[in-house]
Design an enzyme around this catalytic site. Structure first.
Site, mmCIF file in Angstrom:
data_model
loop_
_atom_site.group_PDB
_atom_site.id
_atom_site.type_symbol
_atom_site.label_atom_id
_atom_site.label_comp_id
_atom_site.label_asym_id
_atom_site.label_seq_id
_atom_site.Cartn_x
_atom_site.Cartn_y
_atom_site.Cartn_z
ATOM 1 N N ASP A 278 0.823 -1.200 0.000
ATOM 2 C CA ASP A 278 0.000 0.000 0.000
ATOM 3 C C ASP A 278 0.867 1.265 0.000
ATOM 4 O O ASP A 278 1.677 1.466 0.906
ATOM 5 C CB ASP A 278 -0.901 -0.062 1.248
ATOM 6 N N GLY A 318 -4.830 3.459 -8.080
ATOM 7 C CA GLY A 318 -5.059 3.661 -9.515
ATOM 8 C C GLY A 318 -4.221 4.742 -10.159
ATOM 9 O O GLY A 318 -4.438 5.077 -11.331
ATOM 10 N N ASP A 339 -10.443 4.370 -1.285
ATOM 11 C CA ASP A 339 -11.121 3.371 -0.449
ATOM 12 C C ASP A 339 -12.644 3.339 -0.604
ATOM 13 O O ASP A 339 -13.303 4.370 -0.671
ATOM 14 C CB ASP A 339 -10.793 3.614 1.026
#
Ligand code: GLA
Length: 513
Positions: A278, A318, A339
């Site tokens: 992440d 993205g 999210d």
């Protein structure tokens, strides 16, 4: 402090000086100021960049380069005027043809404030100072060019969109060893494992500190990761974990920056089967598309170099068209959005917004519109049914985000409908797309490996809607069977189409043969 009244100069002289001063700044050309010329080092970042500008007075005008540990790139279209500079950073060494990154700068003495325009993802701020002594020489002595990044081989994992559970949507940082074991048990006892939900993924919040050798350990809530992996494996499931290419995760825990290979080895030693990686604080150390790719490639290579197959999930929301290069850095799935949340408009916005990404998805590499909220209580049954239908048509990973230990009968039956799951898991791996929209009603379709077509009709409206579908409009001809997958019954034939009333936010999903 002195003010104008304390000085010995008469008022009119001060005015003249002020006007002259103003003229001095605005009236002079950049060439005569010459203050951009030379080398600038961006401050604060762990990965620093040295920008070098030269003014070739009679020829090309301004030229420049940007050097970082990723190599050297060209600066083009340099426009320098007064205190303002703008230029483009050209990235040709990446895994995708990125448009140049446009940079705007404001010069203030020995300080250069920069704004990088990261396409539609907003601006990145950097501050540079004029290179002092060796700073400039050091960078110049070792130019090299940006090495084109070499794509990684396919790791042969995730031939179908991954299915499982992840701790984040329901538990956030309140997750521990005991809960993970109980979830694993529940996946088995509820039949979810046998329906395909295989991965038990621990998200953020498991990390403790590094020991003197830099080895990362679990925190007090995760005393023994290897034992936990053994337990999860003993239930016929696989274990996933979470980290960041940055120094810290989004939750402020230890990230993998500077420990990539070491962490990849640790995960393999523990028996980890899946890594979600992440971005989070990586933005403080990397900023350009090439740097981001290099950071993801680094972990991708480290995982592939290890002794255990590990599914690699990229999570950078993205940015920079990740679908076009996610596979090349070793990714098996990549988040395409920020999210999700457990309410209709958020899920709807994300899900329907995925149309058009079809070409990026397929066996081994999937678009990931984030984890499921089904069962968390914020949406109606119809809305959750739409959520699963859409994710299945999108060939999206089906990662449960609920408390599987407290599964209602309704949620269980939504999540274990095998005919719907089969649409998601179809071996062809096509991502479905929108065929047509009329008002707030949409028709989506996804070709399946046996030549049949999954067709969904969605009512995005807050009011009930009458829907009318002609088979010809989805290019279906010679139909021998139409099956309603949620109702699990066959619809009467022959017919030239489908007609129904859909409840608000409702859906119907069919398999047309
Ligand atoms: C980001 C991710 C989420 C979750 C959290 C954890 O927000 O997008 O899916 O992993 O970080 O901190």
């Amino acid at each position: 402090m002195k003010n104008a009244h304390d000085s010995k100069l008469p008022m009119h002289a001060i005015l003249v000086l002020v006007i002259l001063g103003f003229w001095n700044v605005t009236g002079q050309t950049s060439e005569s100021l010459g203050s951009l010329e030379g080398a600038w080092v961006s401050d604060g970042d762990v990965v620093s960049q040295t920008l070098t500008f030269e003014n070739n007075k009679n020829k090309a005008g301004w030229t420049g380069t940007a050097t970082s540990r990723f190599g050297i790139i060209r600066l083009t279209d340099i426009v320098y005027n007064g205190n303002n500079v703008s230029f483009s950073e050209e990235y040709s060494g990446g895994l995708n043809d990125f448009p140049p990154v446009r940079v705007l700068g404001v010069l203030d003495g020995d300080k250069l404030s920069l704004k990088l325009d990261a396409f539609r993802y907003g601006y990145i701020d950097r501050v540079a100072h004029r290179a002092r002594g060796k700073e400039a020489i050091g960078q110049r002595a070792n130019p090299g060019t940006m090495q084109p990044l070499k794509p990684l081989a396919d790791n042969r994992l995730a031939r179908r969109p991954p299915m499982g559970w992840n701790s984040w949507n329901h538990f956030e940082l309140r997750i521990d060893d005991k809960t993970v074991r109980e979830v694993a048990d529940a996946l088995v006892s509820t039949g979810l494992r046998d329906a395909g939900y295989m991965y038990v993924n621990i998200d953020d919040g498991w990390q403790g500190s590094r020991d003197s050798k830099g080895e990362l350990r679990g925190n007090e809530r995760f005393p023994d990761m290897r034992k936990l992996a053994d337990y999860v494996h003993s239930r016929g499931l696989k274990l996933g974990i979470y980290s960041s290419p940055g120094p810290r995760t989004c939750g402020g825990f230890e990230g993998s920056f500077g420990h990539e290979e070491q962490d990849a080895r640790t995960y393999a030693d523990w028996g980890i089967d899946y890594l979600k990686y992440d971005w989070c604080s990586a933005r403080t150390v990397y900023s350009t598309p090439g740097e981001m790719q290099a950071a993801y490639l680094k972990m991708g290579a480290a995982l592939q170099g290890g002794k255990r197959p590990i599914v690699y999930s990229l999570c950078q929301y993205g940015m920079f068209d990740v679908g076009r290069w996610g596979r090349k850095v070793g990714g098996n799935l990549w988040r395409t959005t920020s999210d999700i949340s457990d309410y209709w408009s958020r899920m709807e916005g994300i899900g329907f917004g995925q149309n058009g990404r079809e070409n990026d998805a397929g066996p081994g590499g999937w678009n990931d519109p984030d984890m499921l909220e089904v069962g968390n209580g914020g949406m109606t049954l119809d809305e959750y049914r739409t959520h699963i239908t859409l994710w299945s048509l999108l060939s999206a990973p089906l990662l449960l985000g609920n408390d599987v230990r407290a599964l209602s009968q309704e949620t269980r039956s939504l999540l274990t409908n095998r005919e719907v799951i089969a649409v998601d898991q179809d071996p062809l791996g096509f991502q479905g797309h929108r065929i047509s929209a009329s008002g707030r009603t949409e028709i989506w379709a996804k070709p399946l490996f046996d030549g049949s077509l999954a067709v969904a009709i969605f009512n995005r409206d807050d009011a009930p809607a009458e829907v009318q579908l002609k088979w010809a409009s989805v290019r279906a001809a010679g139909i021998t069977k139409v099956r309603d997958l949620w109702a699990q019954n066959d619809l009467p034939l022959p017919s030239d189409g489908y007609h129904a009333f859909l409840r608000p936010h409702g859906t119907v999903l069919m398999r047309v043969q």
